[in-house]
Write an enzyme that holds these catalytic residues in place. Structure first.
Site, mmCIF file in Angstrom:
data_model
loop_
_atom_site.group_PDB
_atom_site.id
_atom_site.type_symbol
_atom_site.label_atom_id
_atom_site.label_comp_id
_atom_site.label_asym_id
_atom_site.label_seq_id
_atom_site.Cartn_x
_atom_site.Cartn_y
_atom_site.Cartn_z
ATOM 1 N N SER A 306 -8.539 4.087 -73.688
ATOM 2 C CA SER A 306 -7.502 5.022 -73.241
ATOM 3 C C SER A 306 -7.526 6.266 -74.120
ATOM 4 C CB SER A 306 -6.143 4.328 -73.239
ATOM 5 O OG SER A 306 -5.193 5.106 -72.547
ATOM 6 N N ASP A 391 -7.478 2.009 -61.966
ATOM 7 C CA ASP A 391 -6.708 2.538 -63.096
ATOM 8 C C ASP A 391 -5.752 3.636 -62.603
ATOM 9 O OD1 ASP A 391 -5.826 3.643 -65.570
ATOM 10 O OD2 ASP A 391 -7.659 2.922 -66.517
ATOM 11 N N HIS A 420 -5.444 -0.283 -65.893
ATOM 12 C CA HIS A 420 -5.490 0.185 -67.275
ATOM 13 C C HIS A 420 -5.397 -1.016 -68.214
ATOM 14 C CE1 HIS A 420 -5.679 3.722 -69.735
ATOM 15 N NE2 HIS A 420 -4.667 3.312 -70.484
#
Length: 441
Positions: A306, A391, A420
């Protein structure tokens, strides 16, 4: 003679075991919560990928205890990821399953179907995303003409700042083979600090090093002694210039208070933007790692997910000492996508909730210097990348925008249905790749 137990020793042993127990469980916390009723969405191709102009159909199935739910009411929406849907309908699934026509895309991108169903126990949500020639997606963000000059100047200024390293051994985190330290050092200005957890093999010798960069948020860190036990120095850093071993309540207070919304701080000024200290902090972390007497002088890698996926690419693009990068679902990629009618990367500066505030000349000028895309253009070392089509935090359109302009050796491993989050085996695959590269003779 009666044996006695030292209470302090017992306490340290308990904390040591608790730490590794939580470390082992950590990957599971990122998994979706399992529920008795599930709504499963899937495109009609196994690889979820189409040519532009091809038509896609989504199958939506409602299951309870593994069996189809008859006469389930299904509400669904279809459209470009993160954008307003172009199709919104509700249908009854007589046998628990329906198939819906989603149309096509004429340009490379992603088409997403999100579906909901409800019963007396709650509402359930599922989604799937079809990719249309994603390898052809190109970025929208500007590539400033003085990008290289800006960052070379910043790195030269950083090099004039003494490291001023302070290391504190954490006995309760050490293992039989590894010493673990809380480290802080001087970052990009006198008086500013960078904190992290260093894990170093106890055995005398020279070792490769792995920098672990963090996802978004404000939290404590525990380091990576498990990898260090494989004869690799690891350094896991925070980005906020605060100790990473404080009580959880402190990070909660900061996350909801002084550091709430930090990705937006000084976005209108490229020299004062919050991420300048962060990006230079990653280089500074490498200054520290490469200064260690145990470092082998050659093998250095960086990894994260991320925000950490972004920082992995950025660090490799900024610092030629990095030899490999491993990135999970990188954020901060092609953030201007929304201004061209498609999804942009986290933290979504220009989506419909933020565009009025952020769509200014000054802020648009700043993002070009910090977008992952422009660092990806400059990466020269091998990278291993992982993400999924589902995601919703870091849209795949934004991630492909960076990946597709990367000319260095690269490999993308897709786990299509992941959002995610990662499967445990993904972490294993990435860790094995990094370890193999770092320890290759």
């Amino acid at each position: 003679m009666r044996n006695t137990i030292n209470p302090e020793s017992l306490k340290l042993r308990f904390h040591h075991l608790l730490f590794f127990f939580l470390l082992a469980l950590a990957p599971a916390f990122s998994q979706p919560i399992e529920r008795a009723t599930k709504i499963i969405v899937a495109p009609d191709r196994e690889d979820w990928t189409y040519k532009t102009g091809d038509k896609v159909k989504f199958t939506i199935t409602v299951l309870k205890n593994g069996n189809p739910v008859k006469n389930a009411s299904i509400r669904y929406e279809i459209g470009l990821e993160k954008m307003d849907p172009t199709i919104k309908e509700t249908k009854t699934a007589a046998n628990g399953t329906i198939t819906v026509d989603a149309g096509t895309l004429k340009t490379p991108g992603f088409l997403r179907c999100i579906a909901w169903t409800a019963n007396g126990e709650g509402e359930y949500r599922g989604l799937a995303t079809a990719g249309f020639e994603p390898e052809k997606i190109q970025p929208t963000v500007a590539n400033p003409a003085d990008f290289d000059t800006f960052w070379e100047t910043a790195k030269k200024e950083l090099a004039t700042i003494p490291l001023d390293v302070k290391m504190t051994l954490l006995p309760e985190r050490c293992t039989e083979k590894v010493n673990v330290y809380h480290v802080n050092l001087q970052n990009f200005k006198l008086g500013t600090r960078l904190y992290g957890i260093l894990s170093v093999p106890k055995k005398e010798g020279k070792y490769p090093a792995l920098l672990k960069v963090p996802g978004a948020g404000v939290r404590a860190y525990y380091g990576d002694p498990v990898t260090a036990e494989k004869d690799i120095i690891t350094f896991e850093i925070g980005i906020h210039g605060i100790s990473v071993i404080m009580d959880p309540s402190v990070y909660n207070d900061l996350g909801l208070g002084a550091l709430n919304g930090y990705p937006n701080y000084n976005l209108d000024d490229k020299d004062r933007f919050y991420y300048k200290r962060v990006y230079l902090g990653c280089v500074r972390a490498n200054d520290f790692l490469t200064s260690l007497p145990q470092y082998d002088g050659t093998n250095l890698a960086v990894t994260g997910g991320s925000q950490g996926g972004a920082l992995s690419i950025i660090t490799a693009g900024l610092d030629p000492r990095v030899k490999w990068l491993g990135a999970f679902y990188p954020a901060l990629s092609d953030v201007t996508g929304y201004l061209s009618g498609r999804a942009g990367g986290w933290p979504h500066y220009f989506d419909k909730t933020s565009v009025k505030v952020n769509n200014t000349k000054e802020k648009l000028a700043t993002v070009g210097y910090y977008d992952v895309v422009n660092f990806a253009r400059r990466v020269k070392v091998p990278g291993y990348y992982m993400w999924g089509y589902n995601d919703e935090t870091c849209p795949p359109t934004s991630m492909y925008s960076a990946y597709n302009v990367t000319t260095a050796p690269k490999e993308l491993k897709l786990y299509l249905e992941t959002g995610h989050w990662t499967y445990p085996e993904e972490r294993d695959v990435m860790n094995n790749w990094l370890i193999t590269k770092l320890k290759a003779k």
